[in-house]
Motif scaffolding. Structure first.
Motif, PDB file in Angstrom:
ATOM      1  N   ILE A 262       1.886 -13.955   3.246  1.00  0.00           N
ATOM      2  CA  ILE A 262       2.817 -14.457   4.259  1.00  0.00           C
ATOM      3  C   ILE A 262       3.270 -13.326   5.173  1.00  0.00           C
ATOM      4  O   ILE A 262       3.216 -13.420   6.400  1.00  0.00           O
ATOM      5  N   PHE A 263       3.740 -12.245   4.587  1.00  0.00           N
ATOM      6  CA  PHE A 263       4.295 -11.157   5.396  1.00  0.00           C
ATOM      7  C   PHE A 263       3.205 -10.391   6.140  1.00  0.00           C
ATOM      8  O   PHE A 263       3.419  -9.960   7.274  1.00  0.00           O
ATOM      9  N   ARG A 264       2.048 -10.243   5.540  1.00  0.00           N
ATOM     10  CA  ARG A 264       0.971  -9.463   6.166  1.00  0.00           C
ATOM     11  C   ARG A 264       0.397 -10.171   7.396  1.00  0.00           C
ATOM     12  O   ARG A 264       0.003  -9.531   8.366  1.00  0.00           O
ATOM     13  N   HIS A 265       0.362 -11.503   7.373  1.00  0.00           N
ATOM     14  CA  HIS A 265      -0.358 -12.234   8.407  1.00  0.00           C
ATOM     15  C   HIS A 265       0.534 -12.988   9.387  1.00  0.00           C
ATOM     16  O   HIS A 265       0.018 -13.656  10.293  1.00  0.00           O
ATOM     17  N   SER A 266       1.847 -12.917   9.246  1.00  0.00           N
ATOM     18  CA  SER A 266       2.734 -13.722  10.090  1.00  0.00           C
ATOM     19  C   SER A 266       3.445 -12.881  11.139  1.00  0.00           C
ATOM     20  O   SER A 266       3.950 -11.793  10.848  1.00  0.00           O
ATOM     21  N   ASN A 267       3.510 -13.415  12.356  1.00  0.00           N
ATOM     22  CA  ASN A 267       4.306 -12.785  13.404  1.00  0.00           C
ATOM     23  C   ASN A 267       5.793 -13.032  13.168  1.00  0.00           C
ATOM     24  O   ASN A 267       6.638 -12.224  13.557  1.00  0.00           O
ATOM     25  N   VAL A 268       6.086 -14.163  12.543  1.00  0.00           N
ATOM     26  CA  VAL A 268       7.460 -14.500  12.157  1.00  0.00           C
ATOM     27  C   VAL A 268       7.438 -15.035  10.734  1.00  0.00           C
ATOM     28  O   VAL A 268       6.585 -15.869  10.400  1.00  0.00           O
ATOM     29  N   VAL A 269       8.369 -14.564   9.907  1.00  0.00           N
ATOM     30  CA  VAL A 269       8.530 -15.093   8.550  1.00  0.00           C
ATOM     31  C   VAL A 269       9.929 -15.678   8.433  1.00  0.00           C
ATOM     32  O   VAL A 269      10.923 -15.009   8.743  1.00  0.00           O
ATOM     33  N   SER A 270      10.021 -16.938   8.008  1.00  0.00           N
ATOM     34  CA  SER A 270      11.315 -17.595   7.845  1.00  0.00           C
ATOM     35  C   SER A 270      11.514 -17.992   6.390  1.00  0.00           C
ATOM     36  O   SER A 270      10.670 -18.646   5.787  1.00  0.00           O
ATOM     37  N   LEU A 271      12.658 -17.606   5.834  1.00  0.00           N
ATOM     38  CA  LEU A 271      12.944 -17.760   4.404  1.00  0.00           C
ATOM     39  C   LEU A 271      13.832 -18.979   4.155  1.00  0.00           C
ATOM     40  O   LEU A 271      14.899 -19.112   4.755  1.00  0.00           O
TER      41      LEU A 271
ATOM     42  N   LEU B 139       4.894  -4.873   5.393  1.00  0.00           N
ATOM     43  CA  LEU B 139       3.563  -5.428   5.616  1.00  0.00           C
ATOM     44  C   LEU B 139       3.438  -6.153   6.956  1.00  0.00           C
ATOM     45  O   LEU B 139       2.326  -6.411   7.421  1.00  0.00           O
ATOM     46  N   MET B 140       4.543  -6.495   7.579  1.00  0.00           N
ATOM     47  CA  MET B 140       4.501  -7.311   8.792  1.00  0.00           C
ATOM     48  C   MET B 140       3.783  -6.586   9.927  1.00  0.00           C
ATOM     49  O   MET B 140       3.878  -5.362  10.062  1.00  0.00           O
ATOM     50  N   PRO B 141       3.071  -7.349  10.754  1.00  0.00           N
ATOM     51  CA  PRO B 141       2.383  -6.746  11.906  1.00  0.00           C
ATOM     52  C   PRO B 141       3.390  -6.232  12.929  1.00  0.00           C
ATOM     53  O   PRO B 141       4.581  -6.544  12.856  1.00  0.00           O
ATOM     54  N   PRO B 142       2.930  -5.425  13.885  1.00  0.00           N
ATOM     55  CA  PRO B 142       3.838  -4.914  14.921  1.00  0.00           C
ATOM     56  C   PRO B 142       4.629  -6.032  15.590  1.00  0.00           C
ATOM     57  O   PRO B 142       4.102  -7.106  15.866  1.00  0.00           O
ATOM     58  N   TYR B 143       5.895  -5.763  15.814  1.00  0.00           N
ATOM     59  CA  TYR B 143       6.835  -6.681  16.466  1.00  0.00           C
ATOM     60  C   TYR B 143       7.084  -7.950  15.650  1.00  0.00           C
ATOM     61  O   TYR B 143       7.482  -8.980  16.196  1.00  0.00           O
ATOM     62  N   GLY B 144       6.856  -7.862  14.335  1.00  0.00           N
ATOM     63  CA  GLY B 144       7.146  -8.998  13.475  1.00  0.00           C
ATOM     64  C   GLY B 144       8.643  -9.257  13.385  1.00  0.00           C
ATOM     65  O   GLY B 144       9.467  -8.358  13.556  1.00  0.00           O
ATOM     66  N   VAL B 145       8.986 -10.510  13.105  1.00  0.00           N
ATOM     67  CA  VAL B 145      10.392 -10.919  13.002  1.00  0.00           C
ATOM     68  C   VAL B 145      10.608 -11.625  11.664  1.00  0.00           C
ATOM     69  O   VAL B 145       9.852 -12.534  11.303  1.00  0.00           O
ATOM     70  N   PHE B 146      11.655 -11.214  10.952  1.00  0.00           N
ATOM     71  CA  PHE B 146      12.038 -11.840   9.681  1.00  0.00           C
ATOM     72  C   PHE B 146      13.328 -12.612   9.888  1.00  0.00           C
ATOM     73  O   PHE B 146      14.311 -12.080  10.413  1.00  0.00           O
ATOM     74  N   ILE B 147      13.331 -13.888   9.466  1.00  0.00           N
ATOM     75  CA  ILE B 147      14.500 -14.758   9.631  1.00  0.00           C
ATOM     76  C   ILE B 147      14.997 -15.203   8.261  1.00  0.00           C
ATOM     77  O   ILE B 147      14.226 -15.694   7.438  1.00  0.00           O
ATOM     78  N   ASN B 148      16.296 -15.048   8.018  1.00  0.00           N
ATOM     79  CA  ASN B 148      16.888 -15.530   6.772  1.00  0.00           C
ATOM     80  C   ASN B 148      18.101 -16.395   7.073  1.00  0.00           C
ATOM     81  O   ASN B 148      19.153 -15.909   7.484  1.00  0.00           O
ATOM     82  N   THR B 149      17.935 -17.709   6.879  1.00  0.00           N
ATOM     83  CA  THR B 149      19.056 -18.650   6.987  1.00  0.00           C
ATOM     84  C   THR B 149      19.355 -19.268   5.621  1.00  0.00           C
ATOM     85  O   THR B 149      20.069 -20.266   5.540  1.00  0.00           O
ATOM     86  N   ALA B 150      18.804 -18.678   4.562  1.00  0.00           N
ATOM     87  CA  ALA B 150      18.945 -19.246   3.222  1.00  0.00           C
ATOM     88  C   ALA B 150      20.136 -18.617   2.490  1.00  0.00           C
ATOM     89  O   ALA B 150      21.273 -19.073   2.620  1.00  0.00           O
ATOM     90  N   ARG B 151      19.891 -17.545   1.743  1.00  0.00           N
ATOM     91  CA  ARG B 151      20.942 -16.831   1.021  1.00  0.00           C
ATOM     92  C   ARG B 151      20.666 -15.333   1.075  1.00  0.00           C
ATOM     93  O   ARG B 151      19.518 -14.889   0.934  1.00  0.00           O
ATOM     94  N   GLY B 152      21.721 -14.547   1.238  1.00  0.00           N
ATOM     95  CA  GLY B 152      21.559 -13.103   1.321  1.00  0.00           C
ATOM     96  C   GLY B 152      21.027 -12.493   0.041  1.00  0.00           C
ATOM     97  O   GLY B 152      20.312 -11.488   0.066  1.00  0.00           O
TER      98      GLY B 152
END
Length: 333
Positions: free
Chosen positions: A203-212, A231-244
């Motif tokens: 998921i992290f290696r191949h996604s431009n955006v990862v949402s949890l 592992l995220m590609p350049p300019y990757g974005v991680f989104i967490n709206t679940a739990r810290g």
């Protein structure tokens, strides 16, 4: 003769969750005096509640232990107009065989909407563009921006109610979506045109955006590590709206400091009471909000409406839409 019902929750929550329309409907289908009761009210005068069959609740529901249940000997159903039920359900409650429903799907709707909006901003590099304008630096490289259409890849972690809603909306936008969830059937993935992957690393290696969107359980605490984010590609974005608590925050913080090209959209922290002291607050590549993705304002009325719908189904001998039992509660937040 309609069955008697009561409201059992915090007074403030009642005003947020149950609209006047919902209250009127409850009065039409049950005998309800419109009062909001607390645990103390029930224990002080239990005889007064001996004929109550239905409970409408929400945030601030008291713990349904044996002592409280003795004051409600005739209760057959509790309609919880909010999400997580873990904090008030007990073994005594299960032993009574009381129907329990949750409005978690109603709360999933605004979270999914917030997430999709964040994904659109991420794939257009909106935050980076805004920062370049404010800092009077070089403007966004439009040729390197993917946008939302074909070719942009979004990774979804967990395909529960929120994850599925996000995937449904992304399907309509023709985004390329991959997802990780070892507990959900392949039919769910197929329904939303999602490619199943077998590990978080993929998921992290191949996604431009990862949402949890994973529930916080002992087995999922700290599941997102610094190594995964790295592992995220350049300019990757991680989104967490679940739990810290799903994130190893110190590790993720270090990676975001190391890689200024990465971006994080964080609506939740492990300790949200200290959000103003969080180091995330000062990083230019973090968009930090105070747990606002879930139901706010009029959105909260949707949860009350869901509870009313469940009550109507119960009273007409129809199957509940979102029942909660011993097994399902283990996979809930």
């Amino acid at each position: 003769m309609h069955p008697r019902s009561i409201y059992l929750l915090e007074r403030k929550a009642f005003g947020l969750i149950y609209s006047q329309t919902a209250r009127d409907r409850i009065c039409e289908i049950t005998c309800n005096d419109g009062e909001i009761y607390t645990r103390e009210d029930l224990l002080e005068n239990p005889a007064r509640f001996s004929d109550v069959e239905l409970v409408f609740s929400g945030w601030g529901c008291p713990v349904m232990d044996e002592e409280l249940l003795k004051a409600l000997p005739c209760v057959r159903a509790l309609f919880y107009a909010a999400g997580s039920v873990r904090y008030f359900v007990t073994e005594a409650f299960w032993e009574r065989g009381i129907l329990l429903t949750s409005s978690y799907r109603a709360n999933a709707i605004p979270v999914a909407e917030y997430t999709v909006a964040s994904i659109v901003f991420a794939l257009k590099r909106a935050w980076l563009d805004n920062a370049s304008i404010r800092l009077d630096s070089e403007l966004l490289d439009r040729d390197g921006t993917l946008g939302v259409y074909l070719g942009s890849k979004v990774g979804i972690v967990s395909m529960g109610a929120i994850g599925q809603l996000v995937c449904e909306k992304l399907f309509n936008m023709q985004a390329d979506v991959i997802a990780y969830d070892p507990y959900v059937s392949s039919a769910i993935f197929d329904e939303y045109g999602v490619t199943r992957v077998d590990s978080l690393e993929e998921i992290f290696r191949h996604s431009n955006v990862v949402s949890l969107h994973t529930p916080l359980l002992p087995s999922t605490t700290g599941m997102v590590t610094g190594d995964l984010l790295r592992l995220m590609p350049p300019y990757g974005v991680f989104i967490n709206t679940a739990r810290g608590g799903l994130v190893e925050e110190e590790e993720v913080l270090d990676v975001l400091k190391e890689r200024s090209d990465l971006f994080a959209v964080l609506d939740v922290l492990a300790d949200e009471s200290k959000i103003r002291q969080s180091e995330f607050r000062n990083l230019p590549n973090v968009f930090l909000t105070s747990h606002i993705a879930g139901s706010l304002g009029n959105e909260c009325f949707r949860m009350g409406d869901f509870a009313v719908e469940e009550a109507m189904r119960f009273l007409t001998d129809r199957e509940a839409l979102d029942p909660v039992n011993r097994d399902s509660i283990e996979q809930m937040a």
